[in-house]
Each structure stands twice: as structure tokens, then as C-alpha cells.
Enzyme design. Structure first.
Site, PDB file in Angstrom:
ATOM      1  N   VAL A  95      37.292  40.538  35.011  1.00  0.00           N
ATOM      2  CA  VAL A  95      38.312  39.514  35.163  1.00  0.00           C
ATOM      3  C   VAL A  95      37.778  38.547  36.215  1.00  0.00           C
ATOM      4  O   VAL A  95      37.420  38.969  37.325  1.00  0.00           O
ATOM      5  CB  VAL A  95      39.666  40.120  35.600  1.00  0.00           C
ATOM      6  CG1 VAL A  95      40.692  39.015  35.842  1.00  0.00           C
ATOM      7  CG2 VAL A  95      40.170  41.119  34.574  1.00  0.00           C
ATOM      8  N   GLY A 103      47.871  40.300  36.593  1.00  0.00           N
ATOM      9  CA  GLY A 103      48.141  41.107  35.406  1.00  0.00           C
ATOM     10  C   GLY A 103      47.118  40.970  34.299  1.00  0.00           C
ATOM     11  O   GLY A 103      47.225  41.651  33.277  1.00  0.00           O
ATOM     12  N   GLY A 105      43.898  41.893  34.071  1.00  0.00           N
ATOM     13  CA  GLY A 105      43.158  43.133  33.840  1.00  0.00           C
ATOM     14  C   GLY A 105      44.013  44.188  33.177  1.00  0.00           C
ATOM     15  O   GLY A 105      43.574  44.861  32.238  1.00  0.00           O
ATOM     16  N   ASN A 132      32.735  49.915  44.285  1.00  0.00           N
ATOM     17  CA  ASN A 132      33.603  48.826  43.832  1.00  0.00           C
ATOM     18  C   ASN A 132      35.052  49.201  44.127  1.00  0.00           C
ATOM     19  O   ASN A 132      35.816  49.592  43.246  1.00  0.00           O
ATOM     20  CB  ASN A 132      33.382  48.555  42.337  1.00  0.00           C
ATOM     21  CG  ASN A 132      34.080  47.300  41.862  1.00  0.00           C
ATOM     22  OD1 ASN A 132      34.964  46.773  42.534  1.00  0.00           O
ATOM     23  ND2 ASN A 132      33.686  46.827  40.694  1.00  0.00           N
ATOM     24  N   TYR A 139      42.039  51.023  39.008  1.00  0.00           N
ATOM     25  CA  TYR A 139      42.062  52.121  38.039  1.00  0.00           C
ATOM     26  C   TYR A 139      42.928  53.282  38.538  1.00  0.00           C
ATOM     27  O   TYR A 139      43.638  53.909  37.759  1.00  0.00           O
ATOM     28  CB  TYR A 139      40.651  52.604  37.725  1.00  0.00           C
ATOM     29  CG  TYR A 139      39.757  51.512  37.162  1.00  0.00           C
ATOM     30  CD1 TYR A 139      40.260  50.549  36.283  1.00  0.00           C
ATOM     31  CD2 TYR A 139      38.413  51.431  37.509  1.00  0.00           C
ATOM     32  CE1 TYR A 139      39.448  49.547  35.782  1.00  0.00           C
ATOM     33  CE2 TYR A 139      37.594  50.436  36.996  1.00  0.00           C
ATOM     34  CZ  TYR A 139      38.113  49.489  36.137  1.00  0.00           C
ATOM     35  OH  TYR A 139      37.313  48.506  35.631  1.00  0.00           O
TER      36      TYR A 139
END
Length: 169
Positions: A95, A103, A105, A132, A139
Site C-alpha cells: 500500500v 483501510g 490494506g 517490518n 497483521y
């Protein structure tokens, strides 16, 4: 690039051959984001063969926010021999910075989840660099499971050539 707005239309579309230069640019942006810009050596012709050739290995998708290409993903179907199931592997996803936090991603991953289910896949799978923190936090927020006890390996260049020599020993 403009700042994303919550009411700006969002859509995901399959990439077409005319998107190859855009995808090559996205791949370069991803490599730079990961601190590995020198690894992005792919060219338009090679990517065209990999995604649109007779032995295409994956599919690419572009997420548009308004009139702007905000994100992309390259995916490929794989299978688990242990489970006897199909899964959709996300090879690349990025992204662009101007569209993070709004929003984009989450919506792109939602689209990929919908695609995986439509293909009869049991799950989505991907990897991220361990440094990262932004991606890892995202996630984790999605409640994605981190696979423990697995280390990914690769052979290339001289090491790959050296291994070829062992075939006839």
C-alpha cells in the site's frame, strides 16, 4: 499524491497487460520499502511472461482509491501436501504511503480473502520481513497467525550452480 479520504471510492481490479509498467514500479517501491532496492531487477518483458504468458505463475491485482493506484498484490495458488488443501499465497503486497491508515490494506486483504474462498482455498498465506514493524503490527491487528518454527531458505547464483554439480556424483 493526494491524502486518502474515507469517502473516496475504493476498488480492486485484475491487472491487465497495460499495467505491467505500473506493476514493475510497485515492485520497485516494495523493494525500496523493505530496504532492498537492488533486488528489484525485474523488467516489463519478464513480468509480462510471468503473469500473462502461456505458463503464467500468478495473478496481479491493483487497488484504486479514487483515480489513484493505491496498492497492489501478486498472488499464486499453492497447495499443502500435509493438509491436502489449496491456499492462496500473497507473493507481494504494498500500500503506497499516502494511502496507509485509511483501510486500503484491510480492504485489499479482504478482497484477496474473498478470492481465495471463491477459488476453493482453505487460507491466505504470506510472509513479512521480521523488521517490518508496521506490517507486523497490521497483521497482528487482523489476528493473522504467525507461523512458528519455520525458517525460509533459498539457493541462487553460485550456490545453486554448485549444487547442480552434485547430481552426477
Amino acid at each position: 499524491m493526494p491524502e486518502p479520504k474515507t469517502n473516496t471510492p475504493f476498488s480492486v481490479r485484475p491487472a491487465v497487460e497495460a499495467d505491467i509498467p505500473l506493476l514493475v514500479n510497485f515492485i520497485g517501491e516494495l523493494a525500496a520499502h523493505e530496504g532492498r532496492p537492488a533486488l528489484a531487477t525485474i523488467d516489463n518483458g519478464t513480468l509480462k511472461t510471468l503473469l500473462f504468458g502461456p505458463k503464467a505463475l500468478g495473478q496481479a491485482y491493483v487497488a484504486d482509491v479514487g483515480e489513484h493506484a493505491a496498492a497492489y498484490a501478486i498472488v499464486a495458488e499453492r497447495f499443502s501436501s500435509f493438509r491436502g488443501t489449496r491456499y492462496l499465497y500473497i507473493e507481494d503486497m504494498l500500500v503506497r504511503p499516502a494511502f496507509r491508515g485509511g483501510g486500503t490494506g484491510r480492504k485489499l486483504l479482504g478482497f484477496l480473502a474473498q478470492l481465495a474462498i471463491a477459488m476453493g482455498c482453505e487460507r491466505l498465506e504470506w510472509s513479512a520481513l521480521d523488521n517490518n514493524d508496521i506490517a507486523l503490527g497490521f497483521y497482528d491487528h487482523l489476528q493473522a497467525e504467525r507461523e512458528q518454527g519455520v525458517v525460509h531458505f533459498s539457493l541462487r547464483g553460485a550456490a545453486l550452480e554448485k549444487l547442480l554439480g552434485t547430481v552426477n556424483e
